[in-house]
Design a protein around this motif. Structure first.
Motif, PDB file in Angstrom:
ATOM      1  N   PHE A  27       0.724  -1.267  -0.043  1.00 57.84           N
ATOM      2  CA  PHE A  27       0.033   0.051  -0.108  1.00 57.84           C
ATOM      3  C   PHE A  27       0.696   1.054   0.158  1.00 57.84           C
ATOM      4  O   PHE A  27       0.678   2.138  -0.935  1.00 57.84           O
ATOM      5  CB  PHE A  27      -0.961   0.077   1.064  1.00 57.84           C
ATOM      6  N   GLY A  28       1.887   1.358   0.929  1.00 53.65           N
ATOM      7  CA  GLY A  28       2.933   2.419   0.897  1.00 53.65           C
ATOM      8  C   GLY A  28       3.646   2.474  -0.461  1.00 53.65           C
ATOM      9  O   GLY A  28       3.634   3.738  -0.884  1.00 53.65           O
ATOM     10  N   ILE A  29       4.130   1.619  -1.027  1.00 53.12           N
ATOM     11  CA  ILE A  29       4.797   1.561  -2.357  1.00 53.12           C
ATOM     12  C   ILE A  29       3.823   2.121  -3.372  1.00 53.12           C
ATOM     13  O   ILE A  29       4.081   3.187  -4.313  1.00 53.12           O
ATOM     14  CB  ILE A  29       5.315   0.062  -2.889  1.00 53.12           C
ATOM     15  N   ALA A  30       2.551   1.705  -3.285  1.00 53.69           N
ATOM     16  CA  ALA A  30       1.745   2.369  -4.406  1.00 53.69           C
ATOM     17  C   ALA A  30       1.342   3.618  -4.164  1.00 53.69           C
ATOM     18  O   ALA A  30       1.420   4.550  -4.958  1.00 53.69           O
ATOM     19  CB  ALA A  30       0.302   1.412  -4.493  1.00 53.69           C
ATOM     20  N   GLY A  31       1.244   4.247  -2.851  1.00 52.09           N
ATOM     21  CA  GLY A  31       1.423   5.573  -2.818  1.00 52.09           C
ATOM     22  C   GLY A  31       2.494   6.497  -3.191  1.00 52.09           C
ATOM     23  O   GLY A  31       2.159   7.419  -3.408  1.00 52.09           O
ATOM     24  N   GLU A  32       3.725   5.746  -2.559  1.00 53.66           N
ATOM     25  CA  GLU A  32       4.873   6.383  -3.236  1.00 53.66           C
ATOM     26  C   GLU A  32       4.945   6.694  -4.864  1.00 53.66           C
ATOM     27  O   GLU A  32       5.308   7.783  -5.478  1.00 53.66           O
ATOM     28  CB  GLU A  32       6.108   5.636  -2.709  1.00 53.66           C
ATOM     29  N   ARG A  33       4.574   5.524  -5.447  1.00 54.93           N
ATOM     30  CA  ARG A  33       4.628   5.636  -6.871  1.00 54.93           C
ATOM     31  C   ARG A  33       3.379   6.749  -7.308  1.00 54.93           C
ATOM     32  O   ARG A  33       3.815   7.376  -8.403  1.00 54.93           O
ATOM     33  CB  ARG A  33       4.206   4.209  -7.335  1.00 54.93           C
ATOM     34  N   ALA A  34       2.435   6.752  -6.712  1.00 52.69           N
ATOM     35  CA  ALA A  34       1.476   7.706  -7.248  1.00 52.69           C
ATOM     36  C   ALA A  34       1.806   8.951  -6.912  1.00 52.69           C
ATOM     37  O   ALA A  34       1.353   9.906  -7.918  1.00 52.69           O
ATOM     38  CB  ALA A  34       0.004   7.435  -6.548  1.00 52.69           C
ATOM     39  N   ALA A  35       2.524   9.222  -5.701  1.00 49.17           N
ATOM     40  CA  ALA A  35       2.808  10.716  -5.502  1.00 49.17           C
ATOM     41  C   ALA A  35       3.803  11.107  -6.616  1.00 49.17           C
ATOM     42  O   ALA A  35       4.014  12.317  -6.628  1.00 49.17           O
ATOM     43  CB  ALA A  35       3.269  10.853  -4.245  1.00 49.17           C
ATOM     44  N   GLN A  36       4.539  10.189  -6.942  1.00 48.94           N
ATOM     45  CA  GLN A  36       5.945  10.640  -8.001  1.00 48.94           C
ATOM     46  C   GLN A  36       5.268  10.806  -9.363  1.00 48.94           C
ATOM     47  O   GLN A  36       6.236  11.242 -10.067  1.00 48.94           O
ATOM     48  CB  GLN A  36       7.016   9.743  -7.729  1.00 48.94           C
ATOM     49  N   SER A  37       4.025  10.341  -9.561  1.00 52.39           N
ATOM     50  CA  SER A  37       3.480  10.269 -10.909  1.00 52.39           C
ATOM     51  C   SER A  37       3.207  11.882 -11.377  1.00 52.39           C
ATOM     52  O   SER A  37       2.841  12.758 -10.597  1.00 52.39           O
ATOM     53  CB  SER A  37       2.155   9.557 -11.088  1.00 52.39           C
ATOM     54  N   SER A  38       3.596  12.019 -12.642  1.00 51.58           N
ATOM     55  CA  SER A  38       3.326  13.243 -13.324  1.00 51.58           C
ATOM     56  C   SER A  38       1.834  13.621 -13.525  1.00 51.58           C
ATOM     57  O   SER A  38       1.501  14.511 -13.956  1.00 51.58           O
ATOM     58  CB  SER A  38       4.216  13.542 -14.548  1.00 51.58           C
ATOM     59  N   ILE A  54      -2.180   0.523  -7.199  1.00 51.62           N
ATOM     60  CA  ILE A  54      -2.701  -0.479  -6.679  1.00 51.62           C
ATOM     61  C   ILE A  54      -3.132  -1.807  -7.331  1.00 51.62           C
ATOM     62  O   ILE A  54      -2.648  -2.919  -7.218  1.00 51.62           O
ATOM     63  CB  ILE A  54      -3.952  -0.211  -5.627  1.00 51.62           C
ATOM     64  N   TYR A  55      -3.632  -1.087  -8.474  1.00 50.09           N
ATOM     65  CA  TYR A  55      -4.019  -2.403  -9.955  1.00 50.09           C
ATOM     66  C   TYR A  55      -2.857  -2.846 -10.237  1.00 50.09           C
ATOM     67  O   TYR A  55      -2.640  -4.107 -10.280  1.00 50.09           O
ATOM     68  CB  TYR A  55      -4.933  -1.695 -10.753  1.00 50.09           C
ATOM     69  N   ASN A  56      -2.013  -1.754 -10.580  1.00 50.96           N
ATOM     70  CA  ASN A  56      -0.501  -2.351 -11.241  1.00 50.96           C
ATOM     71  C   ASN A  56       0.303  -3.428 -10.174  1.00 50.96           C
ATOM     72  O   ASN A  56       0.758  -4.179 -10.741  1.00 50.96           O
ATOM     73  CB  ASN A  56       0.273  -1.255 -11.623  1.00 50.96           C
ATOM     74  N   ILE A  57       0.254  -3.023  -9.082  1.00 49.87           N
ATOM     75  CA  ILE A  57       0.802  -4.047  -8.103  1.00 49.87           C
ATOM     76  C   ILE A  57       0.288  -5.346  -7.832  1.00 49.87           C
ATOM     77  O   ILE A  57       0.940  -6.278  -8.006  1.00 49.87           O
ATOM     78  CB  ILE A  57       1.017  -3.254  -6.836  1.00 49.87           C
ATOM     79  N   GLY A  58      -1.147  -5.164  -8.040  1.00 46.59           N
ATOM     80  CA  GLY A  58      -1.941  -6.509  -7.993  1.00 46.59           C
ATOM     81  C   GLY A  58      -1.500  -7.330  -9.203  1.00 46.59           C
ATOM     82  O   GLY A  58      -1.383  -8.677  -9.242  1.00 46.59           O
ATOM     83  N   ALA A  59      -1.425  -6.656 -10.405  1.00 45.54           N
ATOM     84  CA  ALA A  59      -1.431  -7.423 -11.641  1.00 45.54           C
ATOM     85  C   ALA A  59       0.316  -8.152 -11.589  1.00 45.54           C
ATOM     86  O   ALA A  59       0.472  -9.131 -12.048  1.00 45.54           O
ATOM     87  CB  ALA A  59      -1.295  -6.446 -12.887  1.00 45.54           C
ATOM     88  N   LEU A  60       1.153  -7.225 -11.005  1.00 47.77           N
ATOM     89  CA  LEU A  60       2.525  -7.640 -11.018  1.00 47.77           C
ATOM     90  C   LEU A  60       2.736  -8.775  -9.789  1.00 47.77           C
ATOM     91  O   LEU A  60       3.680  -9.642 -10.041  1.00 47.77           O
ATOM     92  CB  LEU A  60       3.546  -6.528 -10.410  1.00 47.77           C
TER      93      LEU A  60
END
Length: 109
Positions: A27-38, A54-60
């Motif tokens: 959940f934290g990784i998804a939040g960090e990745r979202a915050a860094q998104s343009s 969250i979807y991308n992490i689930g798929a991975l």
């Protein structure tokens, strides 16, 4: 939303504490990745981008989890296709619902 992620992790791990910690990390990784998104311009766009992450992490994670549960790569690969298909169909259904609600002005503007 965090509770559903925790429940998903607990469903595949015998140690609920470990599963909960791993869910929090994901959940934290998804939040960090979202915050860094343009794509993020404010709280509304952050929420959408966060859901995407969250979807991308689930798929991975679907392949390694399936391989762990099923014990073989071939069987695990057969799990990934239905998972990806159901996720995509669910996203399309959600998009159609949003379009219908927007058409009938059921959203608060």
């Amino acid at each position: 939303m965090l509770t559903s992620v925790v429940a998903s992790f607990c469903g595949v791990c015998e140690d609920y504490f470990e599963a909960t910690v791993e869910a929090f990390v994901a959940f934290g990784i998804a939040g960090e990745r979202a915050a860094q998104s343009s794509n993020v311009k404010g709280p509304g766009s952050f929420k959408v981008t966060f859901f995407d992450e969250i979807y991308n992490i689930g798929a991975l994670l679907s392949y390694p989890i399936a391989k762990y549960i099923l014990g073989s790569s071939g069987a695990a690969f057969m799990f990934v296709i239905p998972f990806s298909l159901s996720s995509t169909i669910g996203s399309v259904i959600g998009y159609v619902v949003v379009l219908v609600l927007a058409k009938y002005k059921k959203f608060i503007s």
